[in-house]
Scaffold this motif. Structure first.
Motif, PDB file in Angstrom:
ATOM      1  N   THR A  57       0.847  -1.185   0.000  1.00 13.60           N
ATOM      2  CA  THR A  57       0.000   0.000   0.000  1.00 13.60           C
ATOM      3  C   THR A  57       0.887   1.241   0.000  1.00 13.60           C
ATOM      4  OG1 THR A  57      -0.179   0.065   2.414  1.00 13.60           O
ATOM      5  CG2 THR A  57      -1.885  -1.149   1.221  1.00 13.60           C
ATOM      6  N   GLU A  58       0.293   2.363  -0.310  1.00 11.17           N
ATOM      7  CA  GLU A  58       1.040   3.613  -0.407  1.00 11.17           C
ATOM      8  C   GLU A  58       0.411   4.648   0.521  1.00 11.17           C
ATOM      9  OE1 GLU A  58       2.927   6.100  -4.121  1.00 11.17           O
ATOM     10  OE2 GLU A  58       0.971   5.194  -4.392  1.00 11.17           O
ATOM     11  N   ALA A  98      -4.501   1.671  -1.948  1.00 10.03           N
ATOM     12  CA  ALA A  98      -4.222   0.324  -2.450  1.00 10.03           C
ATOM     13  C   ALA A  98      -4.999   0.125  -3.746  1.00 10.03           C
ATOM     14  CB  ALA A  98      -4.633  -0.735  -1.433  1.00 10.03           C
ATOM     15  N   GLN A  99      -4.342  -0.425  -4.732  1.00  3.83           N
ATOM     16  CA  GLN A  99      -4.957  -0.719  -6.027  1.00  3.83           C
ATOM     17  C   GLN A  99      -5.673   0.496  -6.607  1.00  3.83           C
ATOM     18  OE1 GLN A  99      -7.356  -4.182  -5.239  1.00  3.83           O
ATOM     19  NE2 GLN A  99      -5.566  -5.509  -5.041  1.00  3.83           N
ATOM     20  N   GLY A 100      -5.054   1.662  -6.451  1.00  2.00           N
ATOM     21  CA  GLY A 100      -5.587   2.875  -7.054  1.00  2.00           C
ATOM     22  C   GLY A 100      -6.761   3.504  -6.329  1.00  2.00           C
ATOM     23  N   ARG A 101      -7.078   3.043  -5.107  1.00  2.00           N
ATOM     24  CA  ARG A 101      -8.218   3.573  -4.346  1.00  2.00           C
ATOM     25  C   ARG A 101      -7.784   3.947  -2.933  1.00  2.00           C
ATOM     26  NH1 ARG A 101     -12.588   4.689  -7.316  1.00  2.00           N
ATOM     27  NH2 ARG A 101     -12.812   3.202  -8.987  1.00  2.00           N
ATOM     28  N   VAL A 102      -8.429   4.978  -2.387  1.00  4.36           N
ATOM     29  CA  VAL A 102      -8.196   5.369  -0.992  1.00  4.36           C
ATOM     30  C   VAL A 102      -8.852   4.321  -0.099  1.00  4.36           C
ATOM     31  CG1 VAL A 102      -8.680   7.103   0.773  1.00  4.36           C
ATOM     32  CG2 VAL A 102      -8.125   7.829  -1.556  1.00  4.36           C
ATOM     33  N   ILE A 103      -8.058   3.740   0.809  1.00  2.75           N
ATOM     34  CA  ILE A 103      -8.623   2.737   1.723  1.00  2.75           C
ATOM     35  C   ILE A 103      -8.645   3.239   3.165  1.00  2.75           C
ATOM     36  CG2 ILE A 103      -8.033   0.777   0.264  1.00  2.75           C
ATOM     37  CD1 ILE A 103      -5.666   0.226   2.187  1.00  2.75           C
ATOM     38  N   GLY A 104      -8.086   4.423   3.407  1.00  9.25           N
ATOM     39  CA  GLY A 104      -8.113   4.971   4.752  1.00  9.25           C
ATOM     40  C   GLY A 104      -7.586   6.395   4.774  1.00  9.25           C
ATOM     41  N   LEU A 105      -7.978   7.149   5.788  1.00  3.90           N
ATOM     42  CA  LEU A 105      -7.544   8.527   5.973  1.00  3.90           C
ATOM     43  C   LEU A 105      -7.367   8.778   7.459  1.00  3.90           C
ATOM     44  CD1 LEU A 105      -7.053  11.506   5.222  1.00  3.90           C
ATOM     45  CD2 LEU A 105      -9.531  11.781   5.043  1.00  3.90           C
TER      46      LEU A 105
END
Length: 151
Positions: A57-58, A98-105
């Motif tokens: 993840t990024e 992850a995978q081009g989508r926001v998964i958390g903030l």
């Protein structure tokens, strides 16, 4: 009347005092999860830092710095003046992708304002909350092959 009778009204009044910035920051945590990373960058801008984690993840980091918030500024003609108060506030908004989508903030920093938690972070996510629809990416142009005529 006893304090027990006033307590529900006092709690309701305290809840109404949440700052607009704190409400925007909370909405960002709820509504931006699932957003396409390209749409995020089109509304929040280019991140100040990025890091790839061990799980692939990024993290995209956005920063908001306010030079001075709160305090008291007193000026007396001829004698000068002085300022007391806070040294400023800042927010780091960390979007996990992850995978081009926001998964958390998550928000970090000295980011609470007078009326609520994370209120200093509101400018980072406000534009993304106002964006009504995701950006539409046009399809790539068709490849045209030309062959000689008359052979």
């Amino acid at each position: 009347m006893t304090l027990r009778r006033w307590m529900p009204l006092l709690l309701l009044a305290a809840a109404a005092c949440t700052s607009p910035g704190a409400r925007v920051a909370e909405q960002g945590k709820q509504r931006l999860v699932g957003m396409d990373v390209n749409d995020l960058q089109s509304c929040a801008g280019i991140p100040t830092r990025r890091s790839t984690l061990g799980d692939g993840t990024e993290l995209l980091s956005y920063e908001q710095k306010n030079a001075n918030t709160g305090g008291l500024n007193i000026e007396i003609p001829v004698l000068g003046g002085f300022t007391t108060g806070n040294s400023g506030s800042y927010c780091h908004a960390l979007f996990r992708v992850a995978q081009g989508r926001v998964i958390g903030l998550n928000y970090t920093g000295d980011n609470d304002d007078v009326g609520g938690q994370d209120g200093v972070c509101a400018p980072i996510v406000r534009g993304c909350l106002r964006q009504p629809v995701p950006a539409v990416v046009p399809p790539p142009p068709a490849v045209v092959r030309m062959e000689p005529v008359g052979r």
